[in-house]
Design a protein around this motif. Structure first.
Motif, PDB file in Angstrom:
ATOM      1  N   GLN A 140       0.830  -1.192   0.000  1.00 42.89           N
ATOM      2  CA  GLN A 140       0.000   0.000   0.000  1.00 42.89           C
ATOM      3  C   GLN A 140       0.870   1.248   0.000  1.00 42.89           C
ATOM      4  O   GLN A 140       2.048   1.209   0.379  1.00 42.89           O
ATOM      5  N   TYR A 141       0.266   2.363  -0.411  1.00 43.60           N
ATOM      6  CA  TYR A 141       1.012   3.598  -0.606  1.00 43.60           C
ATOM      7  C   TYR A 141       0.188   4.807  -0.191  1.00 43.60           C
ATOM      8  O   TYR A 141      -0.995   4.904  -0.510  1.00 43.60           O
ATOM      9  N   CYS A 142       0.854   5.727   0.497  1.00 47.11           N
ATOM     10  CA  CYS A 142       0.247   7.017   0.838  1.00 47.11           C
ATOM     11  C   CYS A 142       1.095   8.116   0.208  1.00 47.11           C
ATOM     12  O   CYS A 142       2.281   8.238   0.534  1.00 47.11           O
ATOM     13  N   PRO A 143       0.516   8.934  -0.676  1.00 49.19           N
ATOM     14  CA  PRO A 143       1.287   9.996  -1.331  1.00 49.19           C
ATOM     15  C   PRO A 143       1.655  11.139  -0.390  1.00 49.19           C
ATOM     16  O   PRO A 143       2.580  11.895  -0.673  1.00 49.19           O
ATOM     17  N   MET A 144       0.992  11.260   0.736  1.00 48.62           N
ATOM     18  CA  MET A 144       1.224  12.366   1.655  1.00 48.62           C
ATOM     19  C   MET A 144       2.335  12.074   2.668  1.00 48.62           C
ATOM     20  O   MET A 144       2.873  12.997   3.280  1.00 48.62           O
ATOM     21  N   ALA A 145       2.682  10.813   2.862  1.00 48.85           N
ATOM     22  CA  ALA A 145       3.671  10.423   3.869  1.00 48.85           C
ATOM     23  C   ALA A 145       5.042  11.006   3.560  1.00 48.85           C
ATOM     24  O   ALA A 145       5.338  11.372   2.420  1.00 48.85           O
ATOM     25  N   TYR A 152       5.419   3.678   1.455  1.00 50.64           N
ATOM     26  CA  TYR A 152       4.821   2.362   1.258  1.00 50.64           C
ATOM     27  C   TYR A 152       4.767   1.600   2.572  1.00 50.64           C
ATOM     28  O   TYR A 152       5.524   1.872   3.499  1.00 50.64           O
ATOM     29  N   TRP A 153       3.874   0.618   2.616  1.00 53.45           N
ATOM     30  CA  TRP A 153       3.848  -0.352   3.704  1.00 53.45           C
ATOM     31  C   TRP A 153       3.161  -1.607   3.191  1.00 53.45           C
ATOM     32  O   TRP A 153       2.539  -1.622   2.145  1.00 53.45           O
ATOM     33  N   LEU A 154       3.305  -2.677   3.960  1.00 52.94           N
ATOM     34  CA  LEU A 154       2.690  -3.958   3.623  1.00 52.94           C
ATOM     35  C   LEU A 154       1.541  -4.218   4.577  1.00 52.94           C
ATOM     36  O   LEU A 154       1.563  -3.794   5.729  1.00 52.94           O
ATOM     37  N   SER A 155       0.537  -4.944   4.079  1.00 54.87           N
ATOM     38  CA  SER A 155      -0.646  -5.223   4.886  1.00 54.87           C
ATOM     39  C   SER A 155      -1.238  -6.570   4.501  1.00 54.87           C
ATOM     40  O   SER A 155      -1.070  -7.027   3.369  1.00 54.87           O
ATOM     41  N   GLY A 156      -1.932  -7.177   5.429  1.00 57.27           N
ATOM     42  CA  GLY A 156      -2.609  -8.441   5.171  1.00 57.27           C
ATOM     43  C   GLY A 156      -4.029  -8.255   4.661  1.00 57.27           C
ATOM     44  O   GLY A 156      -4.730  -9.218   4.395  1.00 57.27           O
ATOM     45  N   GLU A 157      -4.457  -7.008   4.523  1.00 58.76           N
ATOM     46  CA  GLU A 157      -5.798  -6.712   4.031  1.00 58.76           C
ATOM     47  C   GLU A 157      -5.738  -5.565   3.044  1.00 58.76           C
ATOM     48  O   GLU A 157      -4.821  -4.750   3.081  1.00 58.76           O
ATOM     49  N   SER A 158      -6.726  -5.504   2.179  1.00 60.99           N
ATOM     50  CA  SER A 158      -6.747  -4.435   1.186  1.00 60.99           C
ATOM     51  C   SER A 158      -7.241  -3.116   1.779  1.00 60.99           C
ATOM     52  O   SER A 158      -6.938  -2.046   1.251  1.00 60.99           O
ATOM     53  N   GLU A 159      -7.960  -3.175   2.872  1.00 61.44           N
ATOM     54  CA  GLU A 159      -8.464  -1.962   3.513  1.00 61.44           C
ATOM     55  C   GLU A 159      -7.293  -1.159   4.073  1.00 61.44           C
ATOM     56  O   GLU A 159      -6.391  -1.699   4.699  1.00 61.44           O
ATOM     57  N   ILE A 160      -7.305   0.126   3.826  1.00 64.16           N
ATOM     58  CA  ILE A 160      -6.197   0.997   4.215  1.00 64.16           C
ATOM     59  C   ILE A 160      -6.281   1.345   5.695  1.00 64.16           C
ATOM     60  O   ILE A 160      -7.312   1.804   6.185  1.00 64.16           O
ATOM     61  N   ARG A 161      -5.151   1.139   6.391  1.00 61.71           N
ATOM     62  CA  ARG A 161      -4.922   1.601   7.753  1.00 61.71           C
ATOM     63  C   ARG A 161      -3.525   2.202   7.734  1.00 61.71           C
ATOM     64  O   ARG A 161      -2.525   1.496   7.790  1.00 61.71           O
ATOM     65  N   ASN A 162      -3.454   3.524   7.609  1.00 58.92           N
ATOM     66  CA  ASN A 162      -2.215   4.239   7.340  1.00 58.92           C
ATOM     67  C   ASN A 162      -1.329   4.352   8.586  1.00 58.92           C
ATOM     68  O   ASN A 162      -1.674   5.043   9.534  1.00 58.92           O
ATOM     69  N   PRO A 163      -0.154   3.700   8.567  1.00 61.60           N
ATOM     70  CA  PRO A 163       0.749   3.768   9.721  1.00 61.60           C
ATOM     71  C   PRO A 163       1.504   5.092   9.832  1.00 61.60           C
ATOM     72  O   PRO A 163       2.082   5.387  10.880  1.00 61.60           O
ATOM     73  N   GLY A 173      -4.563   6.441   1.280  1.00 62.60           N
ATOM     74  CA  GLY A 173      -3.674   5.520   0.605  1.00 62.60           C
ATOM     75  C   GLY A 173      -4.419   4.651  -0.370  1.00 62.60           C
ATOM     76  O   GLY A 173      -5.640   4.760  -0.537  1.00 62.60           O
ATOM     77  N   GLU A 174      -3.653   3.778  -1.021  1.00 61.53           N
ATOM     78  CA  GLU A 174      -4.233   2.871  -1.985  1.00 61.53           C
ATOM     79  C   GLU A 174      -3.356   1.627  -2.091  1.00 61.53           C
ATOM     80  O   GLU A 174      -2.176   1.651  -1.763  1.00 61.53           O
ATOM     81  N   VAL A 175      -3.962   0.555  -2.561  1.00 63.39           N
ATOM     82  CA  VAL A 175      -3.214  -0.667  -2.821  1.00 63.39           C
ATOM     83  C   VAL A 175      -2.488  -0.478  -4.148  1.00 63.39           C
ATOM     84  O   VAL A 175      -3.098  -0.163  -5.164  1.00 63.39           O
ATOM     85  N   LYS A 176      -1.176  -0.684  -4.128  1.00 60.59           N
ATOM     86  CA  LYS A 176      -0.368  -0.553  -5.340  1.00 60.59           C
ATOM     87  C   LYS A 176      -0.047  -1.896  -5.962  1.00 60.59           C
ATOM     88  O   LYS A 176       0.187  -1.972  -7.160  1.00 60.59           O
ATOM     89  N   GLU A 177      -0.022  -2.956  -5.138  1.00 58.85           N
ATOM     90  CA  GLU A 177       0.367  -4.263  -5.649  1.00 58.85           C
ATOM     91  C   GLU A 177      -0.133  -5.348  -4.711  1.00 58.85           C
ATOM     92  O   GLU A 177      -0.221  -5.137  -3.508  1.00 58.85           O
ATOM     93  N   GLU A 178      -0.412  -6.503  -5.275  1.00 56.89           N
ATOM     94  CA  GLU A 178      -0.720  -7.699  -4.494  1.00 56.89           C
ATOM     95  C   GLU A 178       0.452  -8.658  -4.666  1.00 56.89           C
ATOM     96  O   GLU A 178       0.789  -9.041  -5.783  1.00 56.89           O
ATOM     97  N   ILE A 179       1.081  -9.015  -3.558  1.00 57.80           N
ATOM     98  CA  ILE A 179       2.215  -9.923  -3.576  1.00 57.80           C
ATOM     99  C   ILE A 179       1.698 -11.313  -3.229  1.00 57.80           C
ATOM    100  O   ILE A 179       1.100 -11.500  -2.185  1.00 57.80           O
ATOM    101  N   GLN A 180       1.966 -12.264  -4.126  1.00 56.87           N
ATOM    102  CA  GLN A 180       1.461 -13.628  -3.909  1.00 56.87           C
ATOM    103  C   GLN A 180       2.577 -14.640  -3.957  1.00 56.87           C
ATOM    104  O   GLN A 180       3.573 -14.471  -4.548  1.00 56.87           O
TER     105      GLN A 180
END
Length: 180
Positions: A140-145, A152-163, A173-180
């Motif tokens: 995930q990515y936040c342009p304001m950070a 960027y940060w990694l998360s186990g869910e698509s819902e944004i919780r901005n650290p 923020g938004e999901v930029k990529e799904e890592i599988q």
């Protein structure tokens, strides 16, 4: 003169869109579940497992740190970052371990968050060096950070919780990529 006015107008519009894209009311990605506190982490949407237990530990420690930064708790972040430092050392990522150590020794939340983007890149590198057996991770990515440089940060869910901002811009923020 007209050209200069047009350029200034376009610049103003782009700046305005970037700022309102992640406004402090979190309007970009409204949470569906209103029954929990805003800063509480959401449950991962998919089951996640790794082929390597060391990488699993790094990921779990990292997610714990991300969630503590979302809650804006610098004291707990120190403790959790220390655990992540140990797991990164065990996984052979000394650069990541050093970054986690900086977060563990920082007492100010702003200093902890300042190191989080680089730490996220190191954790991502460690995770990608292994294999995810099941599930996916959301990058995930936040342009304001980081003073508008993004983070960027990694998360186990698509819902944004901005650290990077916690309650101030929780859903920025938004999901930029799904890592599988």
């Amino acid at each position: 003169m007209r050209s200069l006015t047009s350029i200034l107008l376009i610049t103003l519009l782009i700046s305005s869109a970037a700022i309102t894209g992640c406004s402090s009311d979190g309007s970009k990605n409204k949470a569906e579940n209103k029954s929990t506190e805003k800063t509480e982490p959401v449950k991962p949407q998919t089951k996640l497992s790794f082929e390597n237990e060391g990488i699993k530990t790094v990921y779990e420690d990292y997610i714990n740190l991300k969630n503590v930064l979302v809650k804006s708790d610098p004291k707990e972040a120190q403790s959790v970052a220390s655990a992540l430092q140990t797991s990164l050392t065990t996984a052979g990522n000394s650069k990541g371990a050093d970054l986690a150590g900086k977060i563990a020794s920082a007492t100010e939340l702003s200093a902890q968050r300042a190191e989080f983007n680089a730490l996220s890149a190191e954790v991502e590198s460690t995770i990608r060096s292994g294999k995810i057996a099941e599930g996916k991770i959301y990058k995930q990515y936040c342009p304001m950070a980081n003073d508008g440089n993004g983070g960027y940060w990694l998360s186990g869910e698509s819902e944004i919780r901005n650290p990077y901002y916690g309650d101030d811009m929780l859903e920025c923020g938004e999901v930029k990529e799904e890592i599988q």
